[in-house]
Design an enzyme around this catalytic site. Structure first.
Site, mmCIF file in Angstrom:
data_model
loop_
_atom_site.group_PDB
_atom_site.id
_atom_site.type_symbol
_atom_site.label_atom_id
_atom_site.label_comp_id
_atom_site.label_asym_id
_atom_site.label_seq_id
_atom_site.Cartn_x
_atom_site.Cartn_y
_atom_site.Cartn_z
ATOM 1 N N CYS A 13 19.785 -72.338 -16.139
ATOM 2 C CA CYS A 13 18.824 -71.226 -16.069
ATOM 3 C C CYS A 13 18.064 -71.208 -17.395
ATOM 4 C CB CYS A 13 19.529 -69.901 -15.773
ATOM 5 S SG CYS A 13 20.761 -69.416 -17.009
ATOM 6 N N ASN A 55 21.091 -69.424 -20.292
ATOM 7 C CA ASN A 55 22.503 -69.823 -20.156
ATOM 8 C C ASN A 55 23.460 -68.697 -20.564
ATOM 9 O OD1 ASN A 55 24.753 -72.405 -21.438
ATOM 10 N ND2 ASN A 55 24.589 -71.667 -19.363
ATOM 11 N N CYS A 59 23.186 -65.495 -18.352
ATOM 12 C CA CYS A 59 23.310 -64.647 -17.155
ATOM 13 C C CYS A 59 23.626 -65.451 -15.890
ATOM 14 C CB CYS A 59 22.037 -63.828 -16.925
ATOM 15 S SG CYS A 59 21.654 -62.674 -18.255
ATOM 16 N N ARG A 60 22.634 -66.187 -15.372
ATOM 17 C CA ARG A 60 22.783 -66.808 -14.053
ATOM 18 C C ARG A 60 23.613 -68.085 -14.054
ATOM 19 N NH1 ARG A 60 16.504 -67.180 -13.150
ATOM 20 N NH2 ARG A 60 16.717 -67.306 -15.417
ATOM 21 N N SER A 61 23.320 -69.027 -14.958
ATOM 22 C CA SER A 61 24.022 -70.326 -14.850
ATOM 23 C C SER A 61 25.493 -70.268 -15.259
ATOM 24 C CB SER A 61 23.260 -71.457 -15.555
ATOM 25 O OG SER A 61 23.126 -71.235 -16.927
ATOM 26 N N ASP A 101 15.683 -63.979 -12.305
ATOM 27 C CA ASP A 101 16.118 -63.601 -13.655
ATOM 28 C C ASP A 101 16.529 -62.126 -13.674
ATOM 29 O OD1 ASP A 101 16.352 -62.977 -16.321
ATOM 30 O OD2 ASP A 101 14.515 -64.010 -16.921
HETATM 31 P P1 4NP Z 1 19.450 -66.297 -17.771
HETATM 32 O O1 4NP Z 1 18.803 -64.875 -18.178
HETATM 33 O O2 4NP Z 1 18.310 -67.302 -17.827
HETATM 34 O O3 4NP Z 1 19.938 -66.060 -16.379
HETATM 35 O O4 4NP Z 1 20.540 -66.576 -18.774
HETATM 36 C C1 4NP Z 1 18.055 -64.668 -19.344
HETATM 37 C C2 4NP Z 1 18.695 -64.531 -20.535
HETATM 38 C C3 4NP Z 1 17.952 -64.270 -21.693
HETATM 39 C C4 4NP Z 1 16.575 -64.158 -21.597
HETATM 40 C C5 4NP Z 1 15.939 -64.309 -20.379
HETATM 41 C C6 4NP Z 1 16.681 -64.571 -19.235
HETATM 42 N N1 4NP Z 1 15.830 -63.867 -22.780
HETATM 43 O O5 4NP Z 1 14.608 -63.602 -22.636
HETATM 44 O O6 4NP Z 1 16.392 -63.866 -23.895
#
Ligand code: 4NP
Length: 168
Positions: free
Chosen positions: A18, A21, A23-25, A136
Site C-alpha cells: 500500500c 505500509n 494500515c492496509r498492507s 486508503d
Molecule cells: P496505508 O495508509 O497506505 O494503508 O498504510 C496510509 C498511511 C499513511 C499515509 C497515507 C495512507 N500518510 O499520508 O502518511
C-alpha cells in the site's frame, strides 16, 4: 478439486503493498498469514510480507486502528514498515497492490525482465458486493478499517482457492 501444485514442486512468495505500509498492507499480511495457517496452506508458502510504495513510515509498527481491528477478529499483527524497491521483485511471485495508485507505482518500478505477477488484490474477488479497490483508510474512521478487514478476508480466501486450489 485437488491443489494445482505440490509444496515439493514450488512454494509461493507473496508481498502486499500500500502507500504507507502501516494500515492496509500490514493488515493484508496479517490476515493472509492467519488464514494460511488456519486453512492448512502453510506448506504452499515460502514468504508472506508487506511494503509501502513510500518510505514515509519506515520502521513504524502498524497504525493502532489497523492493529485494533485485526485483534478484534483474533488476527495477530506484527510488522515494521518498509519501502519496496526494484530489487524486491525477484523475491516474490506475486506483488499485490491495494489501490490503482499502488499498482501504477509498482508497474513503474518493476524490472522489465521480472516475471512477478503485479496485480490489485481485488483481482481475486468473486463477491462483487465488495469494492475492487482497498481504499486508503488513513484519514477516515474505524469503519474504514473494518470494511478493509472484511474485503481483505474475502480476497485472501479467493486467492488461496484460485492460485493454490482447494485442499481436502
Ligand atoms: P496505508 O495508509 O497506505 O494503508 O498504510 C496510509 C498511511 C499513511 C499515509 C497515507 C495512507 N500518510 O499520508 O502518511
Amino acid at each position: 478439486m485437488a491443489p494445482k501444485f505440490s509444496p515439493e514442486e514450488k512454494q509461493l512468495s507473496v508481498a502486499f503493498v500500500c502507500l504507507g505500509n502501516i494500515c492496509r498492507s500490514p493488515m493484508a499480511e496479517a490476515i493472509f498469514k492467519h488464514r494460511v495457517q488456519e486453512l492448512g496452506y502453510a506448506p504452499y508458502f515460502k514468504k508472506i510480507d508487506s511494503f509501502g510504495t513510500s518510505g514515509w513510515h519506515i520502521g513504524e509498527s502498524p497504525d493502532s486502528r489497523s492493529a485494533k481491528t485485526c485483534k478484534k477478529h483474533g488476527v495477530p499483527v506484527s510488522h515494521h514498515a518498509q519501502q519496496i524497491g526494484s530489487k524486491d521483485f525477484d523475491k516474490f511471485d506475486y506483488v499485490i497492490g491495494m489501490d490503482e495508485s499502488n499498482l501504477s507505482d509498482l508497474l513503474y518500478i518493476k524490472p522489465r525482465a521480472s516475471k512477478t505477477v503485479v496485480e490489485l488484490f481485488g483481482k481475486w474477488r468473486t463477491n462483487m458486493e465488495f469494492d475492487k479497490i482497498v481504499g486508503d483508510p488513513y484519514y477516515g474512521g474505524i469503519d474504514g478499517f473494518e470494511y478493509n478487514f472484511n474485503q481483505i478476508s474475502h480476497f485472501t480466501d479467493e486467492f488461496l482457492k484460485q492460485e493454490v486450489g482447494a485442499l481436502d
